[in-house]
Design a protein around this motif. Structure first.
Motif, PDB file in Angstrom:
ATOM      1  N   UNK A  34      -8.376  21.064   8.987  1.00 40.93           N
ATOM      2  CA  UNK A  34      -7.588  19.859   9.880  1.00 40.93           C
ATOM      3  C   UNK A  34      -7.186  18.704   9.013  1.00 40.93           C
ATOM      4  N   UNK A  35      -7.784  18.541   7.858  1.00 40.37           N
ATOM      5  CA  UNK A  35      -7.390  17.400   6.925  1.00 40.37           C
ATOM      6  C   UNK A  35      -5.900  18.080   6.276  1.00 40.37           C
ATOM      7  N   UNK A  36      -6.033  19.655   6.282  1.00 35.96           N
ATOM      8  CA  UNK A  36      -5.110  20.173   5.589  1.00 35.96           C
ATOM      9  C   UNK A  36      -3.671  20.107   6.290  1.00 35.96           C
ATOM     10  N   UNK A  37      -3.802  20.070   7.716  1.00 43.72           N
ATOM     11  CA  UNK A  37      -2.732  20.150   8.453  1.00 43.72           C
ATOM     12  C   UNK A  37      -1.937  18.521   8.427  1.00 43.72           C
ATOM     13  N   UNK A  38      -2.887  17.596   8.353  1.00 39.57           N
ATOM     14  CA  UNK A  38      -2.485  16.171   8.188  1.00 39.57           C
ATOM     15  C   UNK A  38      -1.688  16.012   6.930  1.00 39.57           C
ATOM     16  N   UNK A  39      -2.584  16.456   5.883  1.00 35.84           N
ATOM     17  CA  UNK A  39      -1.984  16.483   4.667  1.00 35.84           C
ATOM     18  C   UNK A  39      -0.243  17.136   4.461  1.00 35.84           C
ATOM     19  N   UNK A  40      -0.331  18.301   4.849  1.00 38.67           N
ATOM     20  CA  UNK A  40       1.209  19.049   4.819  1.00 38.67           C
ATOM     21  C   UNK A  40       2.089  18.204   5.821  1.00 38.67           C
ATOM     22  N   UNK A  41       1.827  17.777   6.854  1.00 40.52           N
ATOM     23  CA  UNK A  41       2.567  16.898   7.567  1.00 40.52           C
ATOM     24  C   UNK A  41       3.032  15.851   6.927  1.00 40.52           C
ATOM     25  N   UNK A  42       1.931  14.982   6.406  1.00 43.08           N
ATOM     26  CA  UNK A  42       2.369  13.613   5.639  1.00 43.08           C
ATOM     27  C   UNK A  42       3.332  13.742   4.560  1.00 43.08           C
ATOM     28  N   UNK A  69       9.068   4.987  -9.329  1.00 40.80           N
ATOM     29  CA  UNK A  69       7.669   5.427  -9.266  1.00 40.80           C
ATOM     30  C   UNK A  69       6.793   4.497 -10.316  1.00 40.80           C
ATOM     31  N   UNK A  70       5.608   4.287 -10.093  1.00 37.10           N
ATOM     32  CA  UNK A  70       4.720   3.566 -10.932  1.00 37.10           C
ATOM     33  C   UNK A  70       4.452   4.576 -11.964  1.00 37.10           C
ATOM     34  N   UNK A  71       3.641   4.217 -13.089  1.00 35.86           N
ATOM     35  CA  UNK A  71       3.171   5.105 -14.272  1.00 35.86           C
ATOM     36  C   UNK A  71       2.440   6.132 -13.924  1.00 35.86           C
ATOM     37  N   UNK A  72       1.554   5.974 -13.002  1.00 38.16           N
ATOM     38  CA  UNK A  72       0.552   7.145 -12.642  1.00 38.16           C
ATOM     39  C   UNK A  72       1.356   7.973 -11.888  1.00 38.16           C
ATOM     40  N   UNK A  73       2.253   7.868 -10.829  1.00 38.90           N
ATOM     41  CA  UNK A  73       3.103   8.622  -9.983  1.00 38.90           C
ATOM     42  C   UNK A  73       4.069   9.426 -10.988  1.00 38.90           C
ATOM     43  N   UNK A 111       1.545  18.226  -5.520  1.00 37.01           N
ATOM     44  CA  UNK A 111       1.234  16.963  -5.675  1.00 37.01           C
ATOM     45  C   UNK A 111      -0.023  16.625  -4.853  1.00 37.01           C
ATOM     46  N   UNK A 112      -0.847  15.987  -5.218  1.00 36.95           N
ATOM     47  CA  UNK A 112      -2.157  15.624  -4.554  1.00 36.95           C
ATOM     48  C   UNK A 112      -2.167  14.696  -3.294  1.00 36.95           C
ATOM     49  N   UNK A 113      -3.104  14.593  -2.480  1.00 40.95           N
ATOM     50  CA  UNK A 113      -3.145  13.878  -1.501  1.00 40.95           C
ATOM     51  C   UNK A 113      -3.019  12.406  -1.753  1.00 40.95           C
ATOM     52  N   UNK A 114      -3.678  11.929  -2.995  1.00 38.50           N
ATOM     53  CA  UNK A 114      -3.624  10.511  -3.183  1.00 38.50           C
ATOM     54  C   UNK A 114      -2.408   9.964  -3.657  1.00 38.50           C
ATOM     55  N   UNK A 115      -1.383  11.053  -4.256  1.00 39.29           N
ATOM     56  CA  UNK A 115      -0.219  10.599  -4.716  1.00 39.29           C
ATOM     57  C   UNK A 115       0.799  10.004  -3.484  1.00 39.29           C
ATOM     58  N   UNK A 116       0.632  10.473  -2.368  1.00 39.92           N
ATOM     59  CA  UNK A 116       1.162  10.223  -1.121  1.00 39.92           C
ATOM     60  C   UNK A 116       0.900   8.618  -0.688  1.00 39.92           C
ATOM     61  N   UNK A 117      -0.591   8.538  -1.016  1.00 40.87           N
ATOM     62  CA  UNK A 117      -1.074   7.190  -0.619  1.00 40.87           C
ATOM     63  C   UNK A 117      -0.363   6.089  -1.510  1.00 40.87           C
ATOM     64  N   UNK A 118      -0.367   6.682  -2.863  1.00 44.68           N
ATOM     65  CA  UNK A 118       0.374   5.698  -3.777  1.00 44.68           C
ATOM     66  C   UNK A 118       1.913   5.466  -3.280  1.00 44.68           C
ATOM     67  N   UNK A 119       2.464   6.438  -3.065  1.00 46.77           N
ATOM     68  CA  UNK A 119       3.851   6.207  -2.553  1.00 46.77           C
ATOM     69  C   UNK A 119       4.137   5.310  -1.677  1.00 46.77           C
ATOM     70  N   UNK A 120       3.118   5.415  -0.603  1.00 39.17           N
ATOM     71  CA  UNK A 120       3.422   4.527   0.544  1.00 39.17           C
ATOM     72  C   UNK A 120       2.820   3.196   0.244  1.00 39.17           C
ATOM     73  N   UNK A 160      -9.745   8.684   4.667  1.00 39.04           N
ATOM     74  CA  UNK A 160      -9.876  10.299   4.985  1.00 39.04           C
ATOM     75  C   UNK A 160     -10.086  10.842   3.474  1.00 39.04           C
ATOM     76  N   UNK A 161      -9.202  10.228   2.641  1.00 39.44           N
ATOM     77  CA  UNK A 161      -9.395  10.679   1.191  1.00 39.44           C
ATOM     78  C   UNK A 161     -10.693  10.682   0.796  1.00 39.44           C
ATOM     79  N   UNK A 162     -11.385   9.647   0.965  1.00 41.64           N
ATOM     80  CA  UNK A 162     -12.883   9.426   0.525  1.00 41.64           C
ATOM     81  C   UNK A 162     -13.850  10.685   0.978  1.00 41.64           C
ATOM     82  N   UNK A 163     -13.671  11.013   2.283  1.00 45.22           N
ATOM     83  CA  UNK A 163     -14.206  12.079   2.982  1.00 45.22           C
ATOM     84  C   UNK A 163     -13.826  13.578   2.320  1.00 45.22           C
ATOM     85  N   UNK A 164     -12.508  13.421   2.295  1.00 46.32           N
ATOM     86  CA  UNK A 164     -12.019  14.855   1.670  1.00 46.32           C
ATOM     87  C   UNK A 164     -12.709  14.897   0.077  1.00 46.32           C
TER      88      UNK A 164
END
Length: 306
Positions: free
Chosen positions: A42-50, A90-94, A122-131, A179-183
């Motif tokens: 279910x988290x995977x569906x959200x990540x792919x869509x995001x 992009x920031x240095x980490x991205x 790219x990881x789930x956290x990358x997209x969180x950084x982008x936003x 959500x990332x914390x639970x993941x």
């Protein structure tokens, strides 16, 4: 397996679930594993869509096409020249995250990574950084509103909190962080039973103190995931709710399923017993020789005995 759980981990399970013996403890531990496994698709569906929604939004903004190299710079044409920077700052980490993917493709597959290759790796956290970085003043005026509106066209409350408002970005980032914390807890086999509830704005709320609280908080978590996916497209939420993964998760997220896991210790018979409890009780068949009751007999049966 029980012998290989560290004392702090087994003690944490024992204290929270108030287990009585190793079988009981392993059952509670196995239930958490099963719930985590059911949550991941279910988290995977959200990540792919995001990631695909954000990639499409940024590609259309910078390249007027569905898949554009907004995260990759242009290689230098001369040895002494510097490569052109990526269209999207992009920031240095991205930048490091993107470069790792590019280097890996060059090293292992002997070819240049395409934008779609990079997005998929790219990881789930990358997209969180982008936003989160969309609020930076270095970006062009209007970029934040354009990207957030294109990526989350079905977001609620946009008349109260506009796409152009930093508060909207902060809300999305806060929800993704929860959500990332639970993941991460699932990925590191951490204490899934202690996941706190969180509001529709991503604010941390009640922390479970009893197993029944955990069942409720994880039920809410699943709803939050599908609800956020619906911001991208309501069809994604419907797909999640209609999936076998969702049905399996709903069966697991009950006090009865947890009880059965604790009783069996998470052994192979657990799933069979759980699914047996989900089967509706079949009414007893009437004997073939019994004749249907006539209307006057039914009337007589309901008359008072006086």
């Amino acid at each position: 397996m029980y012998a290989y759980l560290t004392a702090p981990r087994s003690t944490a399970v024992q204290q929270f679930f108030q287990t009585r013996n190793p079988r009981d403890l392993m059952g509670a531990y196995s239930w958490c594993q099963a719930v985590g496994a059911a949550l991941l698709p279910i988290m995977g569906d959200l990540e792919v869509a995001l990631r695909n929604s954000l990639h499409s939004a940024l590609s259309h903004y910078f390249g007027q096409q569905s898949s554009y190299s907004w995260m990759l710079g242009t290689p230098a044409t001369k040895p002494s020249a510097k490569p052109a920077p990526a269209p999207h700052k992009l920031n240095s980490q991205a930048q490091q995250d993107v470069q790792k993917v590019v280097d890996r493709y060059q090293r292992k597959r002997k070819r240049a990574a395409t934008p779609d290759d990079v997005v998929a790796a790219l990881s789930f956290g990358f997209w969180e950084q982008i936003i989160n970085a969309l609020t930076h003043k270095a970006h062009p005026a209007g970029l934040k509103e354009s990207i957030m509106k294109a990526a989350f066209p079905y977001a609620p409350d946009t008349q109260i909190i506009a796409y152009s408002d930093n508060a909207f970005v902060n809300r999305v980032v806060a929800l993704l962080a929860q959500i990332r914390d639970v993941r991460n807890r699932i990925g590191h086999h951490d204490s899934l039973w202690a996941c706190p509830e969180f509001s529709e704005h991503g604010k941390t709320g009640f922390f479970p103190r009893r197993p029944r609280h955990t069942v409720r908080s994880l039920q809410q978590l699943a709803e939050r995931i599908s609800w956020l996916a619906g911001w991208i497209d309501p069809d994604i939420r419907q797909h999640i709710h209609a999936s076998d993964h969702w049905a399996n998760l709903q069966v697991l997220l009950s006090r009865e399923s947890l009880r059965i896991y604790r009783m069996t210790g998470g052994s192979a018979e657990t799933s069979r017993l759980i699914w047996c409890t989900q089967q509706p009780t079949q009414p007893k068949r009437e004997k073939k020789h019994r004749q249907p009751l006539h209307a006057r007999h039914l009337y007589a049966m309901h008359q008072p005995f006086f």
